[in-house]
Design a protein around this motif. Sequence first.
Motif, PDB file in Angstrom:
ATOM      1  N   TRP A 128      16.721  34.774  68.232  1.00 30.92           N
ATOM      2  CA  TRP A 128      15.815  35.043  67.117  1.00 30.92           C
ATOM      3  C   TRP A 128      14.558  34.175  67.208  1.00 30.92           C
ATOM      4  N   ALA A 129      14.731  32.885  67.429  1.00 34.76           N
ATOM      5  CA  ALA A 129      13.574  31.978  67.511  1.00 34.76           C
ATOM      6  C   ALA A 129      12.671  32.359  68.673  1.00 34.76           C
ATOM      7  N   GLN A 130      13.257  32.766  69.789  1.00 27.83           N
ATOM      8  CA  GLN A 130      12.447  33.188  70.935  1.00 27.83           C
ATOM      9  C   GLN A 130      11.653  34.442  70.583  1.00 27.83           C
ATOM     10  N   VAL A 131      12.287  35.392  69.916  1.00 27.16           N
ATOM     11  CA  VAL A 131      11.595  36.611  69.493  1.00 27.16           C
ATOM     12  C   VAL A 131      10.451  36.264  68.534  1.00 27.16           C
ATOM     13  N   ILE A 132      10.708  35.370  67.588  1.00 28.12           N
ATOM     14  CA  ILE A 132       9.673  34.968  66.625  1.00 28.12           C
ATOM     15  C   ILE A 132       8.475  34.362  67.361  1.00 28.12           C
ATOM     16  N   ALA A 133       8.735  33.485  68.327  1.00 30.25           N
ATOM     17  CA  ALA A 133       7.646  32.843  69.074  1.00 30.25           C
ATOM     18  C   ALA A 133       6.831  33.862  69.852  1.00 30.25           C
ATOM     19  N   TRP A 134       7.487  34.742  70.581  1.00 23.77           N
ATOM     20  CA  TRP A 134       6.751  35.717  71.395  1.00 23.77           C
ATOM     21  C   TRP A 134       6.040  36.733  70.521  1.00 23.77           C
ATOM     22  N   ASP A 135       6.680  37.142  69.418  1.00 26.76           N
ATOM     23  CA  ASP A 135       6.007  38.058  68.492  1.00 26.76           C
ATOM     24  C   ASP A 135       4.734  37.429  67.928  1.00 26.76           C
ATOM     25  N   LEU A 136       4.801  36.146  67.623  1.00 28.40           N
ATOM     26  CA  LEU A 136       3.615  35.472  67.108  1.00 28.40           C
ATOM     27  C   LEU A 136       2.499  35.457  68.150  1.00 28.40           C
ATOM     28  N   LEU A 137       2.838  35.179  69.389  1.00 30.88           N
ATOM     29  CA  LEU A 137       1.809  35.211  70.441  1.00 30.88           C
ATOM     30  C   LEU A 137       1.210  36.609  70.588  1.00 30.88           C
ATOM     31  N   ILE A 138       2.055  37.634  70.530  1.00 31.88           N
ATOM     32  CA  ILE A 138       1.555  39.013  70.595  1.00 31.88           C
ATOM     33  C   ILE A 138       0.647  39.289  69.402  1.00 31.88           C
ATOM     34  N   GLY A 139       1.074  38.889  68.216  1.00 35.34           N
ATOM     35  CA  GLY A 139       0.254  39.091  67.022  1.00 35.34           C
ATOM     36  C   GLY A 139      -1.080  38.375  67.104  1.00 35.34           C
ATOM     37  N   GLN A 140      -1.078  37.167  67.638  1.00 34.74           N
ATOM     38  CA  GLN A 140      -2.332  36.420  67.773  1.00 34.74           C
ATOM     39  C   GLN A 140      -3.269  37.124  68.748  1.00 34.74           C
ATOM     40  N   TRP A 141      -2.727  37.653  69.830  1.00 34.88           N
ATOM     41  CA  TRP A 141      -3.566  38.382  70.786  1.00 34.88           C
ATOM     42  C   TRP A 141      -4.130  39.638  70.120  1.00 34.88           C
ATOM     43  N   MET A 142      -3.272  40.342  69.389  1.00 32.15           N
ATOM     44  CA  MET A 142      -3.736  41.547  68.689  1.00 32.15           C
ATOM     45  C   MET A 142      -4.855  41.193  67.705  1.00 32.15           C
ATOM     46  N   TYR A 143      -4.668  40.116  66.956  1.00 33.81           N
ATOM     47  CA  TYR A 143      -5.688  39.680  65.998  1.00 33.81           C
ATOM     48  C   TYR A 143      -7.014  39.415  66.724  1.00 33.81           C
ATOM     49  N   ARG A 144      -6.957  38.655  67.818  1.00 34.50           N
ATOM     50  CA  ARG A 144      -8.190  38.322  68.545  1.00 34.50           C
ATOM     51  C   ARG A 144      -8.843  39.570  69.141  1.00 34.50           C
ATOM     52  N   GLU A 145      -8.026  40.457  69.677  1.00 35.49           N
ATOM     53  CA  GLU A 145      -8.573  41.699  70.231  1.00 35.49           C
ATOM     54  C   GLU A 145      -9.184  42.559  69.118  1.00 35.49           C
ATOM     55  N   GLY A 146      -8.505  42.638  67.994  1.00 34.84           N
ATOM     56  CA  GLY A 146      -9.037  43.397  66.863  1.00 34.84           C
ATOM     57  C   GLY A 146     -10.375  42.863  66.406  1.00 34.84           C
ATOM     58  N   ARG A 147     -10.497  41.554  66.362  1.00 31.86           N
ATOM     59  CA  ARG A 147     -11.776  40.946  65.977  1.00 31.86           C
ATOM     60  C   ARG A 147     -12.844  41.225  67.045  1.00 31.86           C
ATOM     61  N   ARG A 148     -12.463  41.091  68.310  1.00 33.77           N
ATOM     62  CA  ARG A 148     -13.419  41.333  69.404  1.00 33.77           C
ATOM     63  C   ARG A 148     -13.937  42.763  69.378  1.00 33.77           C
ATOM     64  N   LEU A 149     -13.037  43.693  69.085  1.00 29.38           N
ATOM     65  CA  LEU A 149     -13.407  45.106  69.082  1.00 29.38           C
ATOM     66  C   LEU A 149     -13.902  45.575  67.718  1.00 29.38           C
ATOM     67  N   GLU A 150     -13.968  44.642  66.767  1.00 30.14           N
ATOM     68  CA  GLU A 150     -14.443  44.935  65.413  1.00 30.14           C
ATOM     69  C   GLU A 150     -13.628  46.041  64.752  1.00 30.14           C
ATOM     70  N   ILE A 151     -12.304  45.977  64.939  1.00 33.46           N
ATOM     71  CA  ILE A 151     -11.400  46.903  64.263  1.00 33.46           C
ATOM     72  C   ILE A 151     -11.258  46.413  62.828  1.00 33.46           C
TER      73      ILE A 151
END
Length: 156
Positions: free
Chosen positions: A83-106
């Motif tokens: 569970w903790a491993q999933v939480i950590a990797w999900d957070l990294l994925i979410g952070q990348w999505m957030y940064r990409e969304g901002r970069r692409l002005e979504i």
Amino acid sequence: MTGFLFELSFLLAAPVWLLMIFAPAWGPTARIAGSPLTVVPVLIVYLGLAVPVFPELWSAVSSPDLGTFRELTALPDGAGAVWAQVIAWDLLIGQWMYREGRRLEISALLMGPLLVLTVLLSPFGFLAFLGVRSVRERRAGPRPLSGGPVPGQARR
């Protein structure tokens, strides 16, 4: 103790998720979401759960099969570690999505639900985001990764 660590792993990640979803344009959100160090506290919890079951964990990852993985997750610390491993990797994925969304002005109105879906069911949220990202990139054309000019494009 295992139950506490299980819950703690998500509680440590939740503030970053909340910032990305509810305060995406706030200056500190971009700095926080831009750092991979946000997962370190969750990974420390992971280590606390994984070390006691390391022989079972090693067996499950070095020679993976469903039965061995089932045995690992039948152990409270084993399930907590996964569970903790999933939480950590999900957070990294979410952070990348957030940064990409901002970069692409979504729009934050679209990114918020995508991030919520990713918190809850990361593969579905991530795949949905990749679809949105693909459409946005096709419509917008090539965009720089770091604010610089697109290769082959002259500065204005």
